[in-house]
Each structure stands twice: as C-alpha cells, then as structure tokens.
Design an enzyme around this catalytic site. Structure first.
Site, mmCIF file in Angstrom:
data_model
loop_
_atom_site.group_PDB
_atom_site.id
_atom_site.type_symbol
_atom_site.label_atom_id
_atom_site.label_comp_id
_atom_site.label_asym_id
_atom_site.label_seq_id
_atom_site.Cartn_x
_atom_site.Cartn_y
_atom_site.Cartn_z
ATOM 1 N N ASP A 179 1.819 -1.033 11.777
ATOM 2 C CA ASP A 179 0.637 -1.560 11.514
ATOM 3 C C ASP A 179 0.360 -3.032 11.903
ATOM 4 O O ASP A 179 -0.810 -3.408 11.565
ATOM 5 C CB ASP A 179 0.416 -1.403 9.997
ATOM 6 N N SER A 210 6.914 9.254 12.267
ATOM 7 C CA SER A 210 5.828 9.141 11.335
ATOM 8 C C SER A 210 6.240 9.317 9.929
ATOM 9 O O SER A 210 6.970 10.386 9.398
ATOM 10 C CB SER A 210 4.649 10.103 11.662
ATOM 11 N N ARG A 213 -7.699 -3.045 9.500
ATOM 12 C CA ARG A 213 -6.691 -3.936 10.253
ATOM 13 C C ARG A 213 -7.482 -4.539 11.362
ATOM 14 O O ARG A 213 -6.946 -5.736 11.894
ATOM 15 C CB ARG A 213 -5.436 -3.470 10.546
ATOM 16 N N LYS A 267 0.909 -1.187 0.016
ATOM 17 C CA LYS A 267 -0.181 -0.199 -0.155
ATOM 18 C C LYS A 267 0.596 1.091 0.045
ATOM 19 O O LYS A 267 0.877 2.091 -0.627
ATOM 20 C CB LYS A 267 -0.987 -0.112 1.350
ATOM 21 N N SER A 268 2.104 1.288 0.903
ATOM 22 C CA SER A 268 2.673 2.325 0.854
ATOM 23 C C SER A 268 3.468 2.913 -0.462
ATOM 24 O O SER A 268 3.677 3.789 -0.863
ATOM 25 C CB SER A 268 3.927 2.223 2.055
HETATM 26 C C1 S3P Z 1 2.457 4.901 6.255
HETATM 27 C C2 S3P Z 1 2.801 5.176 7.299
HETATM 28 C C3 S3P Z 1 2.351 4.788 8.829
HETATM 29 C C4 S3P Z 1 1.529 3.654 8.461
HETATM 30 C C5 S3P Z 1 0.622 3.779 7.454
HETATM 31 C C6 S3P Z 1 1.069 3.944 6.216
HETATM 32 C C7 S3P Z 1 3.160 5.272 5.080
HETATM 33 O O1 S3P Z 1 1.758 5.858 9.509
HETATM 34 O O2 S3P Z 1 0.535 3.364 9.975
HETATM 35 O O3 S3P Z 1 -0.248 2.747 7.602
HETATM 36 O O4 S3P Z 1 2.701 4.717 3.973
HETATM 37 O O5 S3P Z 1 3.750 6.509 5.259
HETATM 38 P P1 S3P Z 1 2.601 6.809 10.105
HETATM 39 O O6 S3P Z 1 3.539 7.649 9.276
HETATM 40 O O7 S3P Z 1 1.395 7.957 10.456
HETATM 41 O O8 S3P Z 1 3.085 6.194 11.460
#
Ligand code: S3P
Length: 448
Positions: free
Chosen positions: A327, A174, A403, A28-29
């Site tokens: 996550d 984050s 989740r 996803k990211s």
């Molecule tokens: C993500 C970062 C994380 C994660 C999210 C996806 C990303 O959040 O929890 O599901 O793709 O950069 P945070 O950056 O707020 O920790």
C-alpha cells in the site's frame, strides 16, 4: 468515475518545516478483523483505538446486518457482542462496503459457510475490482456466487449449507484472499489449509490464535502453510489496535522531503509483514529511526522519528519486499521523485487492482508535476530530481483512491509549486484526520 458525493479539490503548498508529534489513527487491517472476529465470538469483545474511517465503519454496519451488536462508546472504544461461529443471521438489506476491498472480501469469506444469502455492493471503485479471486476458493467450500461480468460487484453469495473444508494455494500474493479462506474455514468442519507462496500480512492468523482458534503456521518448501481447525468456540477479546503503519507513511515521507523537518510518529505497528516501506526508506538513506521498540497487543510497535533527508538515493526496491509495503508504493514514488537517481519498483502487478490502478494513477500525476516515469505491466520506475528539483504545479486525479490523494498532497509539501488533487474526499476511508494532523505539523493545504 462517480464518487462518494461532491468531489473535494485540495491543493498542497510548499510546507513550513514539519515539527511535532503525529498521532495517526488505528490500523485499518486490524480494525476490520477486530470487528469481524468479535462478531464470530460469543460475548463482548472490547476494542480500543479502532480506526473510525469509512471503510471500517462500513464493516461495523455489516456486522450488525449479520446479527452482531456493535456499540460505539466514543473515543475509539467499541464493543462487539458476537453471535458465534455459524451464528450469522441473513441480512435483510444489501451490504454496502463502500470503498473497501478488505471489508467486502473478508465478510464474503466469513458468511460463505453459513446457510444464508447476502448481496454485496460498493462504490464505483470497489464495483470495478476483481472478486473471482475470492469466489473461486469460496466455491470449493460449496458457496455460490452470482455477480456482474468479470466477477464484479454487486454480487450475491449463497452460503454453503454443508460446507467442506478446503486446501487452497493462494494464486496471488493477497492477505485478503488468504483471510477470506481462513474465515470461511471457521465454519467448515475439519481442517482448512491455506498455502501462500509469499508471506502477506498475518493479522488474521495472529488474531484467530488470540481468539482461541486452533491454527498453525509452518514454513515449508511449498510456502507458508496455515492450518485452521474449523468450528472453534471463539473467546471474546480485549483488543488494543496499534496505529497504522500505512497511515504513518504519509507524515514520515512528508518529513523526509520537507526542508527542516523533524517529526515523531509514535506507537506504530511494525509487524514485519507491514513494515517494508520503512526499511526501503532507510536503504535510500532516509534519516528515519525506530525509537522505543516494544510489543503491544501481540504486535511489534515502535516510535518513528523522521527528519528531512536531502541526500536520499534512488534504489531498486527488492521485489521480495513488495507484499510488506504494497500500500506504500504510491507515497514511495513521491519520495523517489525527491531522491537522486532512479528508483525501480518491480514485482508489483497487484498495484493495478487496488482502489485504483495505482501504477497508472501515480504515473499520470507524477508526470503532471514534471517527474519522468516509465512503466510496464508489473513494474514502474521514477527518475529522482533531487530535493529541490520537483517542479510541481500539476493537477492530479485521485481516482476514488485515498492513498493516491494523500500521496500527491505530500508531494506538494516539498515541490516548487503547489500540487492539486481533483478530489480529496476518499481520504476519509482510511485517515479521517489527515488534514488537521498534517496542517498541525506545518503543511499548508487549501480547499478550492
Ligand atoms: C489488506 C490487504 C492488502 C492491502 C489492503 C489491506 C488486508 O490487499 O492492499 O489495503 O487488510 O488484508 P491484498 O490482500 O489484496 O493484497
């Protein structure tokens, strides 16, 4: 909390031994970032293995609204015809990012250094999440934000006409904040510096380098110092998105708690900033192995083999590992219920501001299924009941959180009695084939 439509109650019954190959969808990211950086390059970026979950589809629509052309060729193959850094057009409609914090935060960063205005909204979950963590650094570039009380969506961002580069120490671990600042820095002249005290997922840094941006990363006493030179001409790329370790977590954990299971989950991205769950499971004594390790598209990848593991022990999860498995705590807490002894998860305050307050959501659902949970502001612990000791039989609220829903469906696979989730509809945000994939392995899911 109002949802995406009609709630879909789902029940998970004790499963058959799970057997087979679980081909989970794309990361996803990385999918979000492929679309966004593709839109910032000039020319055609080709993406294969894109996750076609609602979150990513919302980002694809947003990129079109900002002027990029996005084409779905079918079978996970997509093209983005980008408009170049600084080439975003002003959208003529509100940008709806659905359930996706990553989508909205990265897109806000990307448009904040262009002389355009955009208004963002989302579902009830996203509209309750904090955005000041993004708008604070964007203000340093010269962007303005007007949102609801507490810095919530719907929110309008007025991009900076003459952005200045920034030096920003990210106050919370984050990747979304880090990435928003880097993406804003793309259209600011000069060097934008982002410093993170704890390493979070580094897909943005890797992909910016892949698209030809000048970006350096240094480990210093202050933390990880990332320096990006603004106004590059990004080169379109061919991107093969690896399969998502956060989705792999569900069949892997299900196999560990379902008697007789042996499941192969091939081609999983094992970027060290993402793979913390798998090391934690190994520390607990899980029969989990990495086969055929290799590199694909600049990311380390391996095939995961997970077998039923009745002898897992509860552990103290190292807080330093939190960012690399942030996550995965919900599904880890399910596995912990089937282990012997207590599992302690500390340094996880960020779980309270995800798609739901994940500590609260899991604690409620675990207790409803006979598991003892203790919690504080930034920690929680689960008392393991052993492989045959989880009563189940409870109904859990998913709080619009994919989740949470998937974690409790996994719980039902090993529990003594069925586990029901009040609304499984959010699962499509990240793992649209969850149901057929899991039932194909041997899960027994029913819809009320
Ligand atoms: C993500 C970062 C994380 C994660 C999210 C996806 C990303 O959040 O929890 O599901 O793709 O950069 P945070 O950056 O707020 O920790």
């Amino acid at each position: 909390m109002s949802g995406h439509g009609t709630p879909i109650p789902m029940t998970s019954h004790r499963a058959e031994p799970l057997k087979g190959v679980a081909e989970v969808p794309g990361d996803k990211s990385i999918s979000h970032r492929s679309l966004i950086l593709g839109a910032m390059a000039i020319g055609e970026t080709r993406i294969s293995g894109l996750l076609e979950g609602d979150d990513v589809l919302d980002t694809a629509k947003a990129m079109q609204a900002f002027g990029a052309e996005v084409v779905n060729h079918g079978g996970g193959k997509w093209s983005v015809f980008g408009v170049g850094v600084g080439g975003f057009a002003e959208p003529d409609q509100v940008i709806d990012c659905g359930n996706s914090g990553t989508g909205v935060r990265l897109i806000m960063g990307t448009m904040a250094t262009s002389p355009i205005t955009a208004t963002f909204t989302g579902d009830a979950s996203l509209n309750g999440r904090p955005m000041a963590r993004i708008t604070d650094p964007l203000a340093l570039f010269g962007a303005k934000a007007v949102g609801r009380k507490g810095g919530r969506l719907p929110m309008t961002i007025v991009g900076a006409a003459e952005p200045t580069p920034v030096r920003y120490v990210v106050p919370v671990p984050s990747a979304q904040v880090k990435s928003a600042v880097l993406l804003a820095g793309l259209n600011a002249p000069g060097k934008t510096v982002v410093i993170e005290k704890e390493a979070t997922r580094d897909h943005s840094e890797r992909m910016l380098a892949g698209f030809g941006a000048e970006i350096t990363v240094e480990d210093t006493e202050e933390g990880r110092v990332i320096t990006l030179t603004g106004r590059p001409e990004l080169q379109p790329q061919e991107i093969a998105v690896p399969r998502d370790p956060s989705s792999a977590a569900f069949p892997v954990c299900a196999a560990l708690i379902t008697p007789g299971s042996d499941v192969l989950v091939p081609g999983i991205g094992l970027n060290p900033t993402r793979a913390g769950l798998f090391y934690t499971l190994q520390d607990m004594g899980a029969d989990l192995t990495f086969e055929n390790p290799r590199e694909e598209g600049g990311e380390p990848v391996a095939d995961l083999r997970a077998k039923y593991s009745p002898d897992m022990q509860g552990i103290e999860v190292p807080p330093a590992r939190a960012a690399s498995m942030i996550d995965e705590y919900p599904v880890l807490s399910v596995v912990a219920s089937f282990a012997h002894g207590k599992t302690m998860m500390a340094g996880v305050k960020e779980l309270r501001v995800k798609e739901s307050d994940r500590i609260d959501a899991m604690a409620r659902g675990l207790r409803a299924n006979g598991v003892t949970v203790a919690e504080g502001e930034d920690w929680w612990s689960v008392e393991g009941l052993g492989p045959d000791g989880v009563p189940g039989g409870g109904t859990c609220e998913s709080f619009l959180d994919h989740r949470i829903a998937m974690s409790f469906m996994v719980m039902g696979m090993g529990a003594q009695n069925p586990v029901t989730v009040d609304d499984g509809s959010p699962i499509t945000t990240s793992f649209p084939i969850f149901e057929p994939l899991m039932t194909g392995l041997g899960a027994k899911f029913t819809r009320a």
